[in-house]
Scaffold this active site. Sequence first.
Site, PDB file in Angstrom:
ATOM      1  N   GLU A   1     -13.032  10.841   8.257  1.00 54.52           N
ATOM      2  CA  GLU A   1     -12.305  11.958   7.741  1.00 54.52           C
ATOM      3  C   GLU A   1     -12.693  12.295   6.348  1.00 54.52           C
ATOM      4  OE1 GLU A   1     -10.724   9.552   9.156  1.00 54.52           O
ATOM      5  OE2 GLU A   1      -9.263  10.339  10.842  1.00 54.52           O
TER       6      GLU A   1
ATOM      7  N   PHE B   1       5.104   5.803  13.463  1.00 59.57           N
ATOM      8  CA  PHE B   1       3.806   5.359  13.436  1.00 59.57           C
ATOM      9  C   PHE B   1       2.890   6.393  13.084  1.00 59.57           C
ATOM     10  CE2 PHE B   1       0.029   5.747  16.357  1.00 59.57           C
ATOM     11  CZ  PHE B   1      -0.732   4.504  16.146  1.00 59.57           C
ATOM     12  N   GLN B   2       1.998   6.040  12.196  1.00 58.62           N
ATOM     13  CA  GLN B   2       0.924   6.876  11.341  1.00 58.62           C
ATOM     14  C   GLN B   2       1.654   7.949  10.527  1.00 58.62           C
ATOM     15  OE1 GLN B   2      -1.816   8.202  14.326  1.00 58.62           O
ATOM     16  NE2 GLN B   2      -3.037   6.489  13.915  1.00 58.62           N
TER      17      GLN B   2
ATOM     18  N   LYS C   1       4.017  17.608  14.111  1.00 57.32           N
ATOM     19  CA  LYS C   1       3.601  17.743  15.554  1.00 57.32           C
ATOM     20  C   LYS C   1       4.504  18.830  16.061  1.00 57.32           C
ATOM     21  CE  LYS C   1       1.673  15.449  19.453  1.00 57.32           C
ATOM     22  NZ  LYS C   1       1.379  14.284  20.046  1.00 57.32           N
TER      23      LYS C   1
ATOM     24  N   MET D   1     -27.046   2.666 -11.253  1.00 57.18           N
ATOM     25  CA  MET D   1     -26.383   3.252 -12.461  1.00 57.18           C
ATOM     26  C   MET D   1     -25.462   1.887 -13.217  1.00 57.18           C
ATOM     27  SD  MET D   1     -26.441   5.318 -14.415  1.00 57.18           S
ATOM     28  CE  MET D   1     -26.483   7.185 -14.545  1.00 57.18           C
TER      29      MET D   1
END
Length: 563
Positions: free
Chosen positions: A50, A112-113, A162, A474
């Site tokens: 993502e 969940f999630q 949802k 760096m």
Amino acid sequence: MELSGSQMVIEALRKENVSVVFGYPGGAIMNVYDEVYKQNYFKHILTRHEQAALHAADGYARATGEVGVAFVTSGPGFTNAVTGLATAYMDSIPMVVISGQVPISMIGTDAFQEIDAVGISRPCVKHNYLVKDVKDLPRILKEAFYIARSGRPGPVHVDIPKDVTAQIGHFAYPSEIKMQTYKPTYKGNPRQIKKAIEAIVAAKRPVLYIGGGAINSNASAEVREFAKICGIPAVETLMARGVMGDENPLLLGMLGMHGCYSANMAMSEADLMIAFGPRFDDRVTGKLSEFAKHAKIIHVDIDPSSIGKIVPIDYPIVGDLKNVVEAMIPLAKEHVDADKYKPWRDLLKRYNEIHPLKYEDSNEVLKPQWAIERVGQLLGDKAIICTDVGQHQMWAAQFYPFSYPRQWLSSGGLGTMGYGLPAAIGAKVAIPSKTVINFTGDGSILMNIQELMTAVENKVAVVNIILNNQFLGMVRQWQTFFYNKRYSSTDLSVQPDFVKLVESFGGRGFRVKTKDEFDKALKEAIESNTVCMIDVQVDRFENVLPMVPAGGTLYNMMLEYKE
Ligand SMILES: Cc1ncc(C[n+]2csc(CCOP(=O)(O)OP(=O)(O)O)c2C)c(N)n1
């Protein structure tokens, strides 16, 4: 028209002329993905992470100036996306990110999630929404695109539960935005503009300090014209590379921590600074109490809250830079005498002759700066240049010959390693006619290496050039300068075989150690029109110079490092 929430998302994107969405599906956003499957308005590109979906949307937005769009699911899908939001936010990049959320009845139950996505995104977006009712969705989506692209651009996050994506509602996409409290100012105040011109006329040593706002407002042509009419030397921030064009005799170069000497001296000795859309980042100002201490400051910015935030401003002008400079040009023609600044221009030219940007080339070992210059000689304006973060990024900013805005895509504000490859994918999808080069480091490339799969699957022919110093270069440089060479956790000499690695994804790999090998590999990579990775073995201990140590003063730059 009666539509489900998911269908509304597709319709809204169609109305906004979105041609590509980057994303990654999951439970909470499956209804939307089901509609993605059925539609044929826009292309959906499945990234492999993502974070990369957002960076790709960001690269698309930087290359085109249009709003980049990404879809992610709830929970871990969203948390993976946060770095992409913060990256875009810090650099004022227009983006709309739509995330799935657990159904409304389950919000707050540790389902969940489930994660409080709007709570997490708040500090790293321009605006965000949790959609609680499908009837709000058309308006929210319209506002999201409007807010992302108007005023000071930025990412907008829309979190949709949802059940809302399944609800049916009436879809009428608003043609107008009615927001009471959000009304960006586009036209600069004429009185302030007049005062600014008077200040320029009174100045002896004016300098144009150009920031990323010049790119966002597509003001490059106006800024160049203004500089020319006035004969005022200009410096560019990292974000503004390409605005003046490196061939422009008035451009001194990049300023700041790794800026060039003449640019930093111009800022230090100026009696008037004309700031066109920069944000006075600490990597530019160095020690604030010493920053441009002889200068009065004109600051033009579309974001009123950015003016005076870091340094006091004498002549504030709120407005879109393009509009403001357009209004300044006729006044400048009438009142400003470019010849007057000739002694100042000559002095700065002299500074540049005494201390130009330079490096010591070698035939024993490849120098990273040479590789960048070489790509510049061969490709010039034919390439869009993306980078990751580190020494390679600074060398690319210093040594690539940029000639137009949106040619340079790099994470400036957040400094996000892992940005380069997905951003390059977004840029190449946006502008397939250009060669897209990603200069990266052996550290950075491993942060989103999985996106080679996205590039190969979608035939997005990006060329990754790893300036491989087998260090987190760096950080190693700072350890050399400031930590007595205690190389704590920066040695990357244990590394994968990058050639085999890209080949395993279905791309082409090259390993080069000499200039001839480099030229050959670059030519083949460009001609092959496929996803490539050139692993360039460079000098391990090369440093980025000049350098203003953090918190140091611009006029006391380190010009060289001696053992
Ligand atoms: C996600 C992230 N983690 C850590 C850092 C801190 N950091 C800045 S530059 C750098 C080293 C980058 O190494 P590499 O990609 O190999 O590039 P080089 O400096 O060698 O050119 C690190 C670790 C960062 N910018 N981003």
